[in-house]
Design a protein around this motif. Structure first.
Motif, PDB file in Angstrom:
ATOM      1  N   VAL A 121       0.877  -1.168   0.000  1.00 44.58           N
ATOM      2  CA  VAL A 121       0.000   0.000   0.000  1.00 44.58           C
ATOM      3  C   VAL A 121       0.914   1.217   0.000  1.00 44.58           C
ATOM      4  CG1 VAL A 121      -1.818   1.270   1.198  1.00 44.58           C
ATOM      5  CG2 VAL A 121      -1.773  -1.231   1.314  1.00 44.58           C
ATOM      6  N   SER A 122       0.930   1.945  -1.108  1.00 42.61           N
ATOM      7  CA  SER A 122       1.824   3.100  -1.164  1.00 42.61           C
ATOM      8  C   SER A 122       1.114   4.327  -0.615  1.00 42.61           C
ATOM      9  CB  SER A 122       2.313   3.348  -2.589  1.00 42.61           C
ATOM     10  OG  SER A 122       1.228   3.689  -3.413  1.00 42.61           O
ATOM     11  N   GLY A 123       1.903   5.189  -0.019  1.00 42.18           N
ATOM     12  CA  GLY A 123       1.384   6.431   0.532  1.00 42.18           C
ATOM     13  C   GLY A 123       1.972   6.713   1.897  1.00 42.18           C
ATOM     14  N   TYR A 124       2.043   7.999   2.204  1.00 41.24           N
ATOM     15  CA  TYR A 124       2.568   8.418   3.505  1.00 41.24           C
ATOM     16  C   TYR A 124       1.474   8.319   4.561  1.00 41.24           C
ATOM     17  CZ  TYR A 124       6.539  10.239   0.905  1.00 41.24           C
ATOM     18  OH  TYR A 124       7.636  10.355   0.104  1.00 41.24           O
ATOM     19  N   VAL A 125       1.865   7.862   5.748  1.00 43.23           N
ATOM     20  CA  VAL A 125       0.928   7.713   6.869  1.00 43.23           C
ATOM     21  C   VAL A 125       1.356   8.709   7.951  1.00 43.23           C
ATOM     22  CG1 VAL A 125      -0.082   6.117   8.542  1.00 43.23           C
ATOM     23  CG2 VAL A 125       0.736   5.250   6.320  1.00 43.23           C
ATOM     24  N   PRO A 126       0.718   9.873   8.004  1.00 45.34           N
ATOM     25  CA  PRO A 126       1.102  10.862   9.015  1.00 45.34           C
ATOM     26  C   PRO A 126       0.796  10.369  10.428  1.00 45.34           C
ATOM     27  CG  PRO A 126      -0.356  11.831   7.340  1.00 45.34           C
ATOM     28  CD  PRO A 126      -0.363  10.355   7.136  1.00 45.34           C
ATOM     29  N   ARG A 127       1.763  10.536  11.308  1.00 42.96           N
ATOM     30  CA  ARG A 127       1.627  10.153  12.725  1.00 42.96           C
ATOM     31  C   ARG A 127       2.183  11.294  13.575  1.00 42.96           C
ATOM     32  NH1 ARG A 127      -1.404   5.424  13.129  1.00 42.96           N
ATOM     33  NH2 ARG A 127      -0.698   3.892  11.611  1.00 42.96           N
ATOM     34  N   HIS A 128       1.842  11.294  14.860  1.00 40.16           N
ATOM     35  CA  HIS A 128       2.437  12.269  15.777  1.00 40.16           C
ATOM     36  C   HIS A 128       3.894  11.894  16.000  1.00 40.16           C
ATOM     37  CE1 HIS A 128      -1.503  13.896  16.476  1.00 40.16           C
ATOM     38  NE2 HIS A 128      -1.954  12.689  16.811  1.00 40.16           N
ATOM     39  N   LYS A 129       4.769  12.894  15.986  1.00 39.36           N
ATOM     40  CA  LYS A 129       6.206  12.645  16.166  1.00 39.36           C
ATOM     41  C   LYS A 129       6.523  12.185  17.587  1.00 39.36           C
ATOM     42  CE  LYS A 129      10.755  14.710  15.385  1.00 39.36           C
ATOM     43  NZ  LYS A 129      11.278  13.585  14.616  1.00 39.36           N
ATOM     44  N   ARG A 130       5.822  12.749  18.577  1.00 40.54           N
ATOM     45  CA  ARG A 130       6.035  12.393  19.981  1.00 40.54           C
ATOM     46  C   ARG A 130       4.683  12.114  20.629  1.00 40.54           C
ATOM     47  NH1 ARG A 130       9.119  16.367  18.639  1.00 40.54           N
ATOM     48  NH2 ARG A 130       7.780  18.016  19.436  1.00 40.54           N
ATOM     49  N   ILE A 131       4.654  11.085  21.467  1.00 36.70           N
ATOM     50  CA  ILE A 131       3.423  10.754  22.194  1.00 36.70           C
ATOM     51  C   ILE A 131       3.761  10.383  23.636  1.00 36.70           C
ATOM     52  CG2 ILE A 131       2.092   9.979  20.177  1.00 36.70           C
ATOM     53  CD1 ILE A 131       2.767   7.056  20.978  1.00 36.70           C
ATOM     54  N   THR A 132       2.796  10.568  24.513  1.00 33.20           N
ATOM     55  CA  THR A 132       2.869  10.041  25.881  1.00 33.20           C
ATOM     56  C   THR A 132       1.765   9.004  25.990  1.00 33.20           C
ATOM     57  OG1 THR A 132       3.712  12.128  26.756  1.00 33.20           O
ATOM     58  CG2 THR A 132       2.739  10.595  28.337  1.00 33.20           C
ATOM     59  N   VAL A 133       2.146   7.784  26.350  1.00 28.75           N
ATOM     60  CA  VAL A 133       1.207   6.668  26.405  1.00 28.75           C
ATOM     61  C   VAL A 133       1.082   6.183  27.844  1.00 28.75           C
ATOM     62  CG1 VAL A 133       0.742   4.311  25.591  1.00 28.75           C
ATOM     63  CG2 VAL A 133       1.885   5.938  24.088  1.00 28.75           C
ATOM     64  N   GLN A 134      -0.162   5.971  28.261  1.00 30.82           N
ATOM     65  CA  GLN A 134      -0.419   5.329  29.557  1.00 30.82           C
ATOM     66  C   GLN A 134      -0.931   3.926  29.264  1.00 30.82           C
ATOM     67  OE1 GLN A 134      -2.470   7.361  32.959  1.00 30.82           O
ATOM     68  NE2 GLN A 134      -4.028   5.824  32.495  1.00 30.82           N
ATOM     69  N   TYR A 135      -0.450   2.963  30.029  1.00 31.59           N
ATOM     70  CA  TYR A 135      -0.889   1.581  29.853  1.00 31.59           C
ATOM     71  C   TYR A 135      -0.745   0.841  31.174  1.00 31.59           C
ATOM     72  CZ  TYR A 135       4.064   0.289  29.717  1.00 31.59           C
ATOM     73  OH  TYR A 135       5.384   0.092  30.042  1.00 31.59           O
ATOM     74  N   GLN A 136      -1.267  -0.370  31.223  1.00 34.61           N
ATOM     75  CA  GLN A 136      -1.103  -1.222  32.396  1.00 34.61           C
ATOM     76  C   GLN A 136      -0.224  -2.412  32.031  1.00 34.61           C
ATOM     77  OE1 GLN A 136      -5.519  -0.970  32.745  1.00 34.61           O
ATOM     78  NE2 GLN A 136      -5.088  -1.416  34.887  1.00 34.61           N
ATOM     79  N   ASP A 137       0.538  -2.894  33.005  1.00 31.69           N
ATOM     80  CA  ASP A 137       1.334  -4.102  32.793  1.00 31.69           C
ATOM     81  C   ASP A 137       0.492  -5.313  33.192  1.00 31.69           C
ATOM     82  OD1 ASP A 137       1.477  -4.357  35.599  1.00 31.69           O
ATOM     83  OD2 ASP A 137       3.501  -3.521  35.706  1.00 31.69           O
ATOM     84  N   ALA A 138       1.085  -6.501  33.167  1.00 27.54           N
ATOM     85  CA  ALA A 138       0.350  -7.742  33.434  1.00 27.54           C
ATOM     86  C   ALA A 138      -0.216  -7.808  34.852  1.00 27.54           C
ATOM     87  CB  ALA A 138       1.248  -8.955  33.173  1.00 27.54           C
ATOM     88  N   GLU A 139       0.333  -7.006  35.767  1.00 31.53           N
ATOM     89  CA  GLU A 139      -0.182  -6.972  37.137  1.00 31.53           C
ATOM     90  C   GLU A 139      -1.242  -5.895  37.312  1.00 31.53           C
ATOM     91  OE1 GLU A 139       3.432  -7.450  36.781  1.00 31.53           O
ATOM     92  OE2 GLU A 139       2.712  -9.516  36.889  1.00 31.53           O
ATOM     93  N   GLY A 140      -1.489  -5.124  36.260  1.00 33.17           N
ATOM     94  CA  GLY A 140      -2.475  -4.052  36.344  1.00 33.17           C
ATOM     95  C   GLY A 140      -1.903  -2.720  36.787  1.00 33.17           C
ATOM     96  N   ILE A 141      -0.579  -2.663  36.990  1.00 31.91           N
ATOM     97  CA  ILE A 141       0.072  -1.421  37.424  1.00 31.91           C
ATOM     98  C   ILE A 141       0.154  -0.465  36.236  1.00 31.91           C
ATOM     99  CG2 ILE A 141       2.216  -0.419  38.338  1.00 31.91           C
ATOM    100  CD1 ILE A 141       2.652  -3.222  39.691  1.00 31.91           C
ATOM    101  N   ARG A 142      -0.216   0.798  36.491  1.00 29.49           N
ATOM    102  CA  ARG A 142      -0.195   1.814  35.423  1.00 29.49           C
ATOM    103  C   ARG A 142       1.218   2.352  35.207  1.00 29.49           C
ATOM    104  NH1 ARG A 142      -5.206   2.852  33.848  1.00 29.49           N
ATOM    105  NH2 ARG A 142      -6.893   2.579  35.347  1.00 29.49           N
TER     106      ARG A 142
END
Length: 191
Positions: A121-142
Motif C-alpha cells: 500500500v503506497s502512501g505516507y501515513v502521518p503520525r504524531h512525532k512524539r506521544i505520551t502513552v499510559q498503559y497497564q502491565d500484566a499486574e495491572g500497574i499503570r
C-alpha cells in the motif's frame, strides 16, 4: 506459538471493531496471549526462526490481529544502535491510551506495512512525532512512557488496531504521496 496462520487479514470483521477494555486480574488466557504476542515479534525478527516457521518480520502486533478483540498490544522495536542487541522498546501494553501528543507529525519514507495486510500500500501515513502513552502491565500497574519517532509510530499503529483503524485509512486518498506541511520524514527506518 503464534504463526502467520493465526494472524487475520484485512477484510476480517474483527479488524474493524473497537476492542474491549481488559479487566484485572488477568485471566490465564489473556496472560498467555500477551506472552505469545511478544514472543511472536521476537521470533519474527530472528532470521532462522522466521524462516523455519514462515513468519513475516514485525515490530508490533495487536490482539485484534489474532482475532481477540481486547485492548492489548505487543511491541518489539530493535535498537538502531548496532553496538547493542537490546531492543529499544520491548513491551506488552494492556489498555494503552495516548494521553498527549506533539503537534509536529512524522512518517516513514516508504509508508507502513502491517502483518494483516498482504499487499503493498503506497502512501505516507502521518503520525504524531512524539506521544505520551499510559498503559497497564500484566499486574495491572499503570505506567506512562514518552516515545518519539519510530517507536511512537509503531505504538500509534497498534493502538489504531484497537480502535478498528487500519494504517491505510490515514493515507490521503486524493494524493497518497502528498506530504503534509511541516512533516518530518524519518531517516532510513523501515516498518
Amino acid at each position: 506459538m503464534i504463526t502467520m496462520d493465526d494472524v487475520i487479514r484485512e477484510g476480517h470483521p474483527t479488524l474493524r471493531l473497537t476492542a474491549e477494555e481488559i479487566t484485572f486480574p488477568l485471566d490465564s488466557s489473556v496472560s498467555k496471549l500477551a506472552e505469545d504476542m511478544l514472543q511472536f515479534l521476537i521470533d519474527s525478527q530472528n532470521p532462522e526462526t522466521a524462516e523455519k516457521y514462515g513468519l513475516r518480520a514485525g515490530v508490533g502486533i495487536a490482539a485484534p490481529q489474532v482475532d481477540v478483540s481486547k485492548r492489548l498490544i505487543a511491541v518489539h522495536v530493535p535498537s538502531q544502535n548496532e553496538e547493542t542487541s537490546e531492543a529499544e522498546l520491548s513491551s506488552v501494553m494492556f489498555n494503552p491510551k495516548i494521553m498527549s501528543h506533539s503537534v509536529q507529525q512524522t512518517c516513514l519514507p516508504d509508508g507502513e506495512g502491517c502483518l494483516s495486510v498482504d499487499r503493498e500500500v503506497s502512501g505516507y501515513v502521518p503520525r504524531h512525532k512524539r506521544i505520551t502513552v499510559q498503559y497497564q502491565d500484566a499486574e495491572g500497574i499503570r505506567h506512562k512512557i514518552r516515545l518519539k519517532d519510530f517507536p511512537a509510530i509503531v505504538v500509534q499503529h497498534e493502538i489504531d488496531h484497537l480502535n478498528g483503524v487500519m494504517f491505510y485509512d490515514r493515507i490521503n486518498p486524493n494524493n497518497p504521496l502528498a506530504l503534509p506541511d511541516d512533516i518530518d520524514v524519518l531517516g532510513t527506518t523501515e516498518a
